[in-house]
Motif scaffolding. Structure first.
Motif, PDB file in Angstrom:
ATOM      1  N   SER A 193      12.384  17.122   3.416  1.00  0.00           N
ATOM      2  CA  SER A 193      12.708  16.570   1.957  1.00  0.00           C
ATOM      3  C   SER A 193      13.536  15.261   1.917  1.00  0.00           C
ATOM      4  O   SER A 193      14.166  14.747   2.981  1.00  0.00           O
TER       5      SER A 193
ATOM      6  N   ILE B 158      20.523  14.722   4.693  1.00  0.00           N
ATOM      7  CA  ILE B 158      21.186  13.798   3.743  1.00  0.00           C
ATOM      8  C   ILE B 158      22.642  13.567   4.209  1.00  0.00           C
ATOM      9  O   ILE B 158      23.082  12.503   3.939  1.00  0.00           O
TER      10      ILE B 158
ATOM     11  N   PRO C   7      16.855  23.337   3.175  1.00  0.00           N
ATOM     12  CA  PRO C   7      15.867  22.620   2.276  1.00  0.00           C
ATOM     13  C   PRO C   7      14.602  23.252   2.356  1.00  0.00           C
ATOM     14  O   PRO C   7      14.195  24.132   3.331  1.00  0.00           O
TER      15      PRO C   7
ATOM     16  N   ASN D  83      19.856  22.862  -2.958  1.00  0.00           N
ATOM     17  CA  ASN D  83      18.813  23.686  -3.900  1.00  0.00           C
ATOM     18  C   ASN D  83      19.099  25.074  -3.746  1.00  0.00           C
ATOM     19  O   ASN D  83      19.251  25.671  -2.733  1.00  0.00           O
TER      20      ASN D  83
END
Ligand code: NAD
Ligand code: LMR
Length: 339
Positions: free
Chosen positions: A242, A17, A92, A132
């Protein structure tokens, strides 16, 4: 007159990301085409070489808005003076895991980084937690950085919101930019409730309710909801990694709307601390429909809710909040089966 640069922290900047996000920030997609930025990138020592590679590419891209880069593995250096903090660093999930399965690794990171942000970030720093489990990490950060105003600690559910708009746009074969006002209630997890009861589509004869145009309640109440809830897992299955570009783009949307405001007549979804609206216990980090103006978010009031469809996740998070007011060990061991 040229604006002063804003300092933007991205943790986990050497990751997937991070690699998608930092050029978006440097191009003005997050804070505007007239807003210079100084990027602060944090990662852990094993990723230091990769992080330096990202720094080199930022130099090579010659972004006109980019006025400096701090690339470091020192959390204090990374947090010093930042106006916006995008917390992506963490582990992730992989195929077959739920987001709660990365909790024990990621909550301890958020406890440590909360203290550094509290002590060294600029006053009124806006924080967006992406890693997360995002709501839980944001709650931990808020608990361990009590002097950061609670309204400044948020988590990313804009990706789920954008996924809902994308599904409607595909189903109706309309431009996604003509679809608006979906709502994600609850957690960035499979317990979330994607709600299109107030969503509309711009048509040649004005704005029309999504329910009227789709005219298929079975799909809207069934497959649409599970597709949005399970989209993260579907991306992992397809890519073996992800989501990254959509997560980065949605993080830009979240901060841009928060800082620069939502368009008139439009609301978006943000994970924010609950003030008790809609019966969600105060103090939880929960995704609500919000409008933003003057750098502040406000929960949209007065929406009719199908209460039982989001009551269960709400109770889970409430339980977590109670644990959180005990001690961190309790959060790690107990919350893993709640979310
Ligand atoms: P990734 O593994 O590619 O990158 C994570 C980076 O974080 C790595 O470079 C790693 O070295 C770094 N890191 C680990 N511990 C750190 C620490 N203590 N401080 C700073 N950096 C640290 O993962 P990714 O695909 O970039 O995903 C990052 C997180 O975002 C994951 O938790 C993922 O599940 C989550 N995510 C959330 C959303 C959302 O919508 N909220 C969407 C996609 C992914
Ligand atoms: C997503 O929604 O894509 C992310 O939260 C990654 C994941 O684990 O699903």
């Amino acid at each position: 007159m040229a604006k002063e640069p804003m300092r933007v922290l991205v943790t986990g900047a050497a990751g997937q990301i991070g690699y998608a996000l930092v050029p978006m920030i440097a191009r003005g997609i997050m804070l505007g085409a007239d807003q210079p930025v100084i990027l602060h990138m944090l990662d852990i020592p094993p990723a230091a070489e990769a992080l330096n590679g990202v720094r080199m590419e930022l130099v090579d891209a010659a972004f006109p808005l980019l006025k400096g880069v701090v690339a470091t593995t020192d959390v204090v250096e990374a947090c010093t003076g930042v106006n916006v903090a995008v917390m992506v660093g963490g582990f992730p999930r992989k195929e077959g895991m739920e987001r709660k399965d990365v909790m024990s690794k990621n909550v301890s990171i958020y406890k440590a980084q909360a203290s550094a942000l509290e002590a060294h970030a600029a006053p009124n720093c806006k924080v967006l937690v992406v890693a997360n489990p995002a709501n839980t990490n944001a709650l931990i950060l808020k608990e361990f950085a009590p002097s950061i105003p609670e309204k400044n600690v948020t988590c990313l559910t804009r990706l789920d919101h954008n996924r809902a708009l994308g599904q409607i746009s595909e189903r109706l074969n309309v431009q996604v930019s003509d679809v608006k006002n979906a709502v994600i209630w609850g957690n960035h997890s499979s317990t979330q409730y994607p709600d299109v009861n107030h969503a509309t589509v711009k048509t040649s004869s004005g704005e029309k309710p999504v329910r009227e145009l789709v005219a298929d309640d079975a799909w809207l109440n069934g497959e649409f909801i599970t597709t949005v809830q399970q989209r993260g897992a579907a991306i992992i299955k397809a890519r073996k990694f992800s989501s990254a570009l959509s997560a980065a783009s949605s993080a830009c949307d979240h901060i841009r709307d928060w800082v620069l405001g939502t368009p008139e007549g439009t609301f978006v979804s943000m994970g924010v601390y609950s003030d008790g609206s809609y019966g969600v216990p105060a103090g939880l980090i929960y995704s609500f429909p919000v409008t933003c103006s003057g750098g502040e978010w406000k929960i949209v009031q007065g929406m009719m809710l199908l209460i039982f469809q989001f009551l269960v996740p709400c109770l889970f998070v409430h339980h977590l909040w109670l644990i959180c007011h005990g001690q961190l060990d309790g959060v790690v061991s107990s919350a893993s089966f709640l979310l």
